[in-house]
Design an enzyme around this catalytic site. Structure first.
Site: not given
Ligand code: NAD
Ligand code: UDP
Length: 328
Positions: A163-164, A209, A222, A227, A229, A290
């Site tokens: 994807y990236d 969620f 996870y 982490q 976002r 990330p």
């Protein structure tokens, strides 16, 4: 929305009628673009192969007199033979990590061949070409928040690379067509966006969620949930896209909401909104996930007078209501 001087900001809302081809029209973001452009009086041609989209998103517009749908894999070509296009908007690509990791070759192809096919079509029609790129071009960023000038930290062979790297190549070929063939291009780097019409089994964190919370299941966090976002509501993204179409700016533009949350904070937000005490489980962090992500939106705010207006709480409230009453 207006500028401080109360001048209307140019956008597709104030444009003459346009003919716009959208790849990925049956997907989450694509279907919202179709809706916006049809409501504004434009003509829309949607193209999709349903690899991660939903037929129900096409059905929403099938009977509209200014909407046409072509079922096709744009990596093999875009079989459009109609009147002159004003824009080719390339939004086709699996976008959720479970989807693109299930279809890594298809994801690379739609970023590579699909993007080139879109650029060729735009070139042939003298149309603009608009690329949906992603914050994933920054990988696991060492610079925080991420400005467009940051070149990123991507594992070129990791499980997310399909994807990236597809999107990094897509940006490169888009700039090449702009520089060497004069195509009128735009590139946006979209940060995590959510809203109605995401597939319930999409696998992204907000859909997971909210559905788990409404079903009374433990939320699947996870890693240790630290982490971060930055979550943007779909309407803010669509407004940014619409404005950028009317501004001649060819470098990449971040479109995202700079409000940043850990995944555990997201759990707490949802808990407050559903008013039920939620349990969660911790499982290993996916490979190359990330650690942090937050857009620097100075370019979008300067060039487009744009910034997101929807808070996470308000956006989550909307989708919780819709997930509770899916027919409304
Ligand atoms: P989505 O999976 O809901 O929609 C993508 C659509 O593209 C689907 O309908 C899929 O069937 C279609 N598609 C994929 N490959 C195709 C092909 N070869 N030919 C024809 N159609 C094809 O994903 P989305 O969230 O709506 O993402 C739309 C675009 O925005 C993608 O390019 C994605 O990379 C980008 N983006 C989205 C986000 C986000 O948070 N939603 C973030 C960054 C970038
Ligand atoms: N995530 C999570 N539980 C889930 C799905 C995702 O904790 O059920 C985490 C995931 O590991 C990542 C973040 O939520 O750190 C955002 O994941 P998503 O798949 O929504 O988007 P992306 O990783 O592409 O930003």
């Amino acid at each position: 929305m207006t500028t401080p001087e109360s001048q209307p900001v140019p956008s597709t809302a104030t444009s003459h009628p346009l003919r716009i081809l959208i790849t990925g029209s049956a997907g989450f973001v694509g279907s919202h673009l179709v809706e916006r452009f049809l409501n504004e009086g434009h003509t829309v041609i949607g193209v999709d192969n349903y690899i991660s989209g939903q037929v129900s998103n096409t059905d929403l517009f099938r009977d509209h007199p200014r909407f046409t749908f072509i079922e096709a894999d744009v990596s093999h070509g875009i079989p459009y033979t109609g009147d002159k296009l004003d824009w080719v908007m390339h939004f086709a690509s699996p976008a959720s990590p479970p989807h693109y990791q299930q279809f890594p070759v298809e994801t690379l192809m739609v970023g590579a061949q699909g993007t080139q096919n879109g650029l060729e079509l735009a070139h042939a029609h003298g149309a603009g070409f608009f690329l949906a790129s992603t914050s994933e071009v920054y990988g696991d960023p060492h610079v925080h928040p991420q400005p467009e000038t940051y070149w990123g930290n991507v594992n070129p062979i990791g499980v997310r690379s399909c994807y990236d790297e597809a999107k990094r190549y897509a940006e490169a070929i888009t700039m090449a067509y702009h520089r060497s063939r004069g195509v009128n291009t735009r590139i946006i780097r979209i940060f995590n966006t959510y809203g109605p019409r995401m597939r319930p089994d999409d696998g992204r964190v907000i859909t997971n969620f909210v559905h788990q919370a409404l079903r009374g299941e433990p939320l699947t966090v996870y890693g240790d949930g630290s982490q971060t976002r930055s979550f943007q509501y779909i309407d803010d993204l669509v407004e940014g896209i619409s404005r950028l179409m009317m501004v001649k700016y060819h470098e990449p533009v971040n479109l995202g909401n700079p409000d940043e949350f850990t995944m555990l904070e997201l759990v707490k937000n949802i808990e407050r909104l559903v008013q039920v005490s939620l349990n969660y489980t911790l499982s290993p962090l996916p490979l190359d996930d990330p650690r942090q992500r937050r857009p620097d939106i100075n370019i979008a705010s300067t060039k487009l007078s744009w910034r997101p207006t929807m808070s996470l709480n308000d956006g989550l409230s909307i989708i919780i209501l819709q997930y509770k009453n899916p027919t409304k």
